[in-house]
Design a protein around this motif. Structure first.
Motif, PDB file in Angstrom:
ATOM      1  N   LYS A 286       0.807  -1.219   0.000  1.00 55.34           N
ATOM      2  CA  LYS A 286       0.000   0.000   0.000  1.00 55.34           C
ATOM      3  C   LYS A 286       0.847   1.280   0.000  1.00 55.34           C
ATOM      4  CE  LYS A 286      -4.049  -2.069   2.238  1.00 55.34           C
ATOM      5  NZ  LYS A 286      -4.107  -3.123   1.312  1.00 55.34           N
ATOM      6  N   LEU A 287       2.115   1.162   0.385  1.00 56.08           N
ATOM      7  CA  LEU A 287       2.993   2.333   0.421  1.00 56.08           C
ATOM      8  C   LEU A 287       3.723   2.568  -0.903  1.00 56.08           C
ATOM      9  CD1 LEU A 287       4.548   1.788   3.951  1.00 56.08           C
ATOM     10  CD2 LEU A 287       2.607   3.239   3.323  1.00 56.08           C
ATOM     11  N   ASP A 288       3.888   1.517  -1.695  1.00 56.09           N
ATOM     12  CA  ASP A 288       4.606   1.641  -2.963  1.00 56.09           C
ATOM     13  C   ASP A 288       4.016   0.659  -3.960  1.00 56.09           C
ATOM     14  OD1 ASP A 288       6.384   1.747  -5.108  1.00 56.09           O
ATOM     15  OD2 ASP A 288       8.158   1.792  -3.828  1.00 56.09           O
ATOM     16  N   GLU A 289       3.383   1.160  -4.997  1.00 59.85           N
ATOM     17  CA  GLU A 289       2.672   0.325  -5.971  1.00 59.85           C
ATOM     18  C   GLU A 289       3.598  -0.548  -6.817  1.00 59.85           C
ATOM     19  OE1 GLU A 289       2.199   3.352  -9.715  1.00 59.85           O
ATOM     20  OE2 GLU A 289       0.720   3.469  -8.117  1.00 59.85           O
ATOM     21  N   HIS A 290       4.896  -0.325  -6.726  1.00 58.77           N
ATOM     22  CA  HIS A 290       5.852  -1.115  -7.499  1.00 58.77           C
ATOM     23  C   HIS A 290       6.266  -2.396  -6.781  1.00 58.77           C
ATOM     24  CE1 HIS A 290       6.147   2.086 -10.387  1.00 58.77           C
ATOM     25  NE2 HIS A 290       6.422   2.940  -9.422  1.00 58.77           N
ATOM     26  N   TYR A 291       5.710  -2.635  -5.599  1.00 62.72           N
ATOM     27  CA  TYR A 291       6.076  -3.805  -4.801  1.00 62.72           C
ATOM     28  C   TYR A 291       4.848  -4.606  -4.390  1.00 62.72           C
ATOM     29  CZ  TYR A 291      10.795  -2.007  -4.360  1.00 62.72           C
ATOM     30  OH  TYR A 291      12.052  -1.563  -4.631  1.00 62.72           O
ATOM     31  N   PHE A 292       5.070  -5.907  -4.188  1.00 62.76           N
ATOM     32  CA  PHE A 292       4.048  -6.814  -3.685  1.00 62.76           C
ATOM     33  C   PHE A 292       4.569  -7.497  -2.434  1.00 62.76           C
ATOM     34  CE2 PHE A 292       2.080  -6.194  -7.661  1.00 62.76           C
ATOM     35  CZ  PHE A 292       0.791  -6.683  -7.579  1.00 62.76           C
ATOM     36  N   ILE A 293       3.666  -7.847  -1.548  1.00 62.53           N
ATOM     37  CA  ILE A 293       3.995  -8.627  -0.368  1.00 62.53           C
ATOM     38  C   ILE A 293       3.556 -10.057  -0.649  1.00 62.53           C
ATOM     39  CG2 ILE A 293       3.564  -8.959   2.095  1.00 62.53           C
ATOM     40  CD1 ILE A 293       2.899  -5.878   2.115  1.00 62.53           C
ATOM     41  N   ILE A 294       4.484 -10.991  -0.503  1.00 60.02           N
ATOM     42  CA  ILE A 294       4.229 -12.403  -0.756  1.00 60.02           C
ATOM     43  C   ILE A 294       4.293 -13.116   0.590  1.00 60.02           C
ATOM     44  CG2 ILE A 294       4.951 -14.454  -2.020  1.00 60.02           C
ATOM     45  CD1 ILE A 294       4.153 -12.014  -3.805  1.00 60.02           C
ATOM     46  N   LYS A 295       3.210 -13.819   0.942  1.00 54.07           N
ATOM     47  CA  LYS A 295       3.153 -14.525   2.228  1.00 54.07           C
ATOM     48  C   LYS A 295       2.958 -16.016   1.992  1.00 54.07           C
ATOM     49  CE  LYS A 295       0.884 -10.680   4.502  1.00 54.07           C
ATOM     50  NZ  LYS A 295      -0.342 -10.214   5.132  1.00 54.07           N
ATOM     51  N   THR A 296       3.745 -16.793   2.721  1.00 55.13           N
ATOM     52  CA  THR A 296       3.544 -18.236   2.812  1.00 55.13           C
ATOM     53  C   THR A 296       3.496 -18.551   4.301  1.00 55.13           C
ATOM     54  OG1 THR A 296       5.907 -18.763   2.864  1.00 55.13           O
ATOM     55  CG2 THR A 296       4.879 -18.628   0.679  1.00 55.13           C
ATOM     56  N   PRO A 297       3.092 -19.754   4.682  1.00 58.93           N
ATOM     57  CA  PRO A 297       3.087 -20.070   6.122  1.00 58.93           C
ATOM     58  C   PRO A 297       4.465 -19.925   6.777  1.00 58.93           C
ATOM     59  CG  PRO A 297       1.800 -21.680   4.933  1.00 58.93           C
ATOM     60  CD  PRO A 297       2.472 -20.810   3.902  1.00 58.93           C
ATOM     61  N   GLN A 298       5.535 -20.078   6.012  1.00 60.73           N
ATOM     62  CA  GLN A 298       6.884 -20.009   6.571  1.00 60.73           C
ATOM     63  C   GLN A 298       7.556 -18.654   6.420  1.00 60.73           C
ATOM     64  OE1 GLN A 298       6.162 -22.091   3.891  1.00 60.73           O
ATOM     65  NE2 GLN A 298       5.724 -23.956   5.010  1.00 60.73           N
ATOM     66  N   ASN A 299       7.059 -17.797   5.535  1.00 59.25           N
ATOM     67  CA  ASN A 299       7.828 -16.618   5.158  1.00 59.25           C
ATOM     68  C   ASN A 299       6.910 -15.479   4.706  1.00 59.25           C
ATOM     69  OD1 ASN A 299      10.147 -15.162   4.575  1.00 59.25           O
ATOM     70  ND2 ASN A 299      10.438 -16.056   2.573  1.00 59.25           N
ATOM     71  N   GLU A 300       7.437 -14.264   4.805  1.00 55.17           N
ATOM     72  CA  GLU A 300       6.796 -13.081   4.226  1.00 55.17           C
ATOM     73  C   GLU A 300       7.902 -12.211   3.653  1.00 55.17           C
ATOM     74  OE1 GLU A 300       4.558  -9.105   5.790  1.00 55.17           O
ATOM     75  OE2 GLU A 300       3.839 -11.005   6.579  1.00 55.17           O
ATOM     76  N   GLU A 301       7.720 -11.777   2.406  1.00 52.16           N
ATOM     77  CA  GLU A 301       8.733 -10.929   1.791  1.00 52.16           C
ATOM     78  C   GLU A 301       8.092  -9.921   0.855  1.00 52.16           C
ATOM     79  OE1 GLU A 301      11.428 -12.787  -1.119  1.00 52.16           O
ATOM     80  OE2 GLU A 301      10.158 -14.565  -0.975  1.00 52.16           O
ATOM     81  N   THR A 302       8.832  -8.857   0.580  1.00 48.69           N
ATOM     82  CA  THR A 302       8.401  -7.826  -0.355  1.00 48.69           C
ATOM     83  C   THR A 302       9.251  -7.955  -1.609  1.00 48.69           C
ATOM     84  OG1 THR A 302       7.812  -6.381   1.483  1.00 48.69           O
ATOM     85  CG2 THR A 302       8.091  -5.351  -0.664  1.00 48.69           C
ATOM     86  N   ILE A 303       8.573  -8.026  -2.772  1.00 46.39           N
ATOM     87  CA  ILE A 303       9.297  -8.163  -4.034  1.00 46.39           C
ATOM     88  C   ILE A 303       8.753  -7.165  -5.050  1.00 46.39           C
ATOM     89  CG2 ILE A 303       9.873 -10.588  -3.638  1.00 46.39           C
ATOM     90  CD1 ILE A 303       7.660 -11.380  -5.573  1.00 46.39           C
ATOM     91  N   LEU A 304       9.555  -6.891  -6.059  1.00 44.21           N
ATOM     92  CA  LEU A 304       9.132  -5.992  -7.126  1.00 44.21           C
ATOM     93  C   LEU A 304       7.949  -6.585  -7.890  1.00 44.21           C
ATOM     94  CD1 LEU A 304      12.594  -4.874  -8.486  1.00 44.21           C
ATOM     95  CD2 LEU A 304      10.838  -3.359  -7.567  1.00 44.21           C
ATOM     96  N   ALA A 305       7.129  -5.720  -8.466  1.00 47.43           N
ATOM     97  CA  ALA A 305       5.918  -6.151  -9.166  1.00 47.43           C
ATOM     98  C   ALA A 305       6.223  -7.122 -10.311  1.00 47.43           C
ATOM     99  CB  ALA A 305       5.149  -4.945  -9.687  1.00 47.43           C
ATOM    100  N   PHE A 306       7.285  -6.890 -11.072  1.00 44.71           N
ATOM    101  CA  PHE A 306       7.572  -7.802 -12.183  1.00 44.71           C
ATOM    102  C   PHE A 306       7.977  -9.175 -11.663  1.00 44.71           C
ATOM    103  CE2 PHE A 306      12.020  -6.711 -11.653  1.00 44.71           C
ATOM    104  CZ  PHE A 306      12.713  -7.809 -12.129  1.00 44.71           C
ATOM    105  N   ARG A 307       8.642  -9.237 -10.506  1.00 43.11           N
ATOM    106  CA  ARG A 307       8.992 -10.531  -9.904  1.00 43.11           C
ATOM    107  C   ARG A 307       7.736 -11.240  -9.390  1.00 43.11           C
ATOM    108  NH1 ARG A 307      13.941 -11.707 -10.655  1.00 43.11           N
ATOM    109  NH2 ARG A 307      15.595 -10.198 -10.379  1.00 43.11           N
TER     110      ARG A 307
END
Length: 82
Positions: free
Chosen positions: A43-64
């Motif tokens: 929500k702070l930067d439209e060029h990034y996504f937050i990816i969540k799994t039960p083991q992990n959470e990370e922020t990655i670029l939109a193209f990734r």
């Protein structure tokens, strides 16, 4: 030496367009059996996504995020429509 190119998805559920009814969702859940991956826009930067799994959470670029979405589809994951 030739490098392997990754398949870039043409449409992701967060893309806008006339036939896209999932673009306004806050998150998109993909499942394969008991494995779950949740995509949500940063929500702070439209060029990034937050990816969540039960083991992990990370922020990655939109193209990734698009490439990861395609990889998960190729592995048999299905987008859950709630």
């Amino acid at each position: 030496m030739a490098t392997r190119r990754e398949k870039y998805p043409e449409k992701c559920p967060w893309d806008g367009g006339p036939d896209q009814n999932l673009a306004k969702k806050d998150q998109w859940v993909m499942q394969n059996g008991i494995e779950t991956v949740v995509f949500s826009k940063n929500k702070l930067d439209e060029h990034y996504f937050i990816i969540k799994t039960p083991q992990n959470e990370e922020t990655i670029l939109a193209f990734r995020a698009r490439l990861l979405f395609q990889k998960l589809l190729d592995k048999g994951f299905k987008l859950q429509e709630f």
